[in-house]
Design a protein around this motif. Structure first.
Motif, PDB file in Angstrom:
ATOM      1  N   GLY A   1       0.820  -1.206   0.000  1.00  0.00           N
ATOM      2  CA  GLY A   1       0.000   0.000   0.000  1.00  0.00           C
ATOM      3  C   GLY A   1       0.851   1.251   0.000  1.00  0.00           C
ATOM      4  O   GLY A   1       2.056   1.201   0.232  1.00  0.00           O
ATOM      5  N   PRO A   2       0.214   2.388  -0.272  1.00  0.00           N
ATOM      6  CA  PRO A   2       0.956   3.651  -0.307  1.00  0.00           C
ATOM      7  C   PRO A   2       1.416   4.049   1.091  1.00  0.00           C
ATOM      8  O   PRO A   2       0.776   3.716   2.080  1.00  0.00           O
ATOM      9  N   THR A   3       2.526   4.773   1.151  1.00  0.00           N
ATOM     10  CA  THR A   3       2.989   5.320   2.421  1.00  0.00           C
ATOM     11  C   THR A   3       2.339   6.692   2.617  1.00  0.00           C
ATOM     12  O   THR A   3       1.692   7.216   1.710  1.00  0.00           O
ATOM     13  N   LYS A   4       2.559   7.291   3.754  1.00  0.00           N
ATOM     14  CA  LYS A   4       1.992   8.627   4.005  1.00  0.00           C
ATOM     15  C   LYS A   4       2.604   9.671   3.075  1.00  0.00           C
ATOM     16  O   LYS A   4       2.012  10.717   2.823  1.00  0.00           O
ATOM     17  N   ASP A   5       3.789   9.377   2.519  1.00  0.00           N
ATOM     18  CA  ASP A   5       4.470  10.326   1.643  1.00  0.00           C
ATOM     19  C   ASP A   5       4.295  10.028   0.150  1.00  0.00           C
ATOM     20  O   ASP A   5       4.815  10.756  -0.687  1.00  0.00           O
ATOM     21  N   THR A   6       3.578   8.966  -0.180  1.00  0.00           N
ATOM     22  CA  THR A   6       3.354   8.616  -1.586  1.00  0.00           C
ATOM     23  C   THR A   6       2.420   9.655  -2.212  1.00  0.00           C
ATOM     24  O   THR A   6       1.416  10.040  -1.619  1.00  0.00           O
ATOM     25  N   LYS A   7       2.777  10.098  -3.424  1.00  0.00           N
ATOM     26  CA  LYS A   7       1.954  11.065  -4.166  1.00  0.00           C
ATOM     27  C   LYS A   7       1.398  10.375  -5.397  1.00  0.00           C
ATOM     28  O   LYS A   7       2.152   9.878  -6.241  1.00  0.00           O
ATOM     29  N   LEU A   8       0.070  10.317  -5.488  1.00  0.00           N
ATOM     30  CA  LEU A   8      -0.620   9.669  -6.598  1.00  0.00           C
ATOM     31  C   LEU A   8      -1.444  10.695  -7.359  1.00  0.00           C
ATOM     32  O   LEU A   8      -2.121  11.522  -6.756  1.00  0.00           O
ATOM     33  N   ASP A   9      -1.384  10.626  -8.692  1.00  0.00           N
ATOM     34  CA  ASP A   9      -2.187  11.502  -9.541  1.00  0.00           C
ATOM     35  C   ASP A   9      -3.148  10.639 -10.348  1.00  0.00           C
ATOM     36  O   ASP A   9      -2.709   9.761 -11.107  1.00  0.00           O
ATOM     37  N   SER A  10      -4.440  10.874 -10.193  1.00  0.00           N
ATOM     38  CA  SER A  10      -5.439  10.112 -10.949  1.00  0.00           C
ATOM     39  C   SER A  10      -5.319  10.444 -12.425  1.00  0.00           C
ATOM     40  O   SER A  10      -5.218  11.608 -12.807  1.00  0.00           O
ATOM     41  N   VAL A  11      -5.325   9.393 -13.246  1.00  0.00           N
ATOM     42  CA  VAL A  11      -5.237   9.596 -14.692  1.00  0.00           C
ATOM     43  C   VAL A  11      -6.339   8.857 -15.443  1.00  0.00           C
ATOM     44  O   VAL A  11      -6.396   8.927 -16.656  1.00  0.00           O
ATOM     45  N   GLY A  12      -7.205   8.138 -14.739  1.00  0.00           N
ATOM     46  CA  GLY A  12      -8.298   7.431 -15.405  1.00  0.00           C
ATOM     47  C   GLY A  12      -7.816   6.156 -16.055  1.00  0.00           C
ATOM     48  O   GLY A  12      -7.275   5.282 -15.406  1.00  0.00           O
TER      49      GLY A  12
END
Length: 104
Positions: free
Chosen positions: A70-81
């Motif tokens: 799973g993502p960490t608290k510092d992971t940055k995700l950008d939704s792209v569809g």
């Protein structure tokens, strides 16, 4: 009479979730440094990612493999569809713990 697999509302087609066949959520490492996570399906010469997110910042201390859980608290995700990628651009697919990734 069976339920329709696709319905159309306001010129947009919607597919029932239970008829979509994919290989689950995976991290896709692509050439040129792109890293995505999404529901993966490979058909012919193309990789398809649904509900995809670009992993812009890993936010890990132990490398990309740390995101399997799973993502960490510092992971940055950008939704792209949805993303369609030629298979030749695929470097690797990484299996993840499905329950740790909520892509909606």
């Amino acid at each position: 009479m069976s339920a329709p697999e696709i319905i159309k509302i306001d010129d947009v087609e919607y597919v029932r979730k239970d008829v979509i066949k994919d290989d689950g959520i995976k991290i896709a490492v692509l050439d040129r440094g792109f890293v995505y996570i999404g529901y993966v399906k490979i058909e012919g010469d193309f990789l398809y990612l649904r509900h995809a997110k670009n992993i812009r910042v890993w936010g890990t201390t132990k490398g990309l493999g740390e995101l399997v859980s799973g993502p960490t608290k510092d992971t940055k995700l950008d939704s792209v569809g949805s993303v369609t990628v030629p298979v030749r651009a695929l470097i690797s697919l990484i299996d993840v713990e499905q329950s740790k990734w909520n892509l909606f």
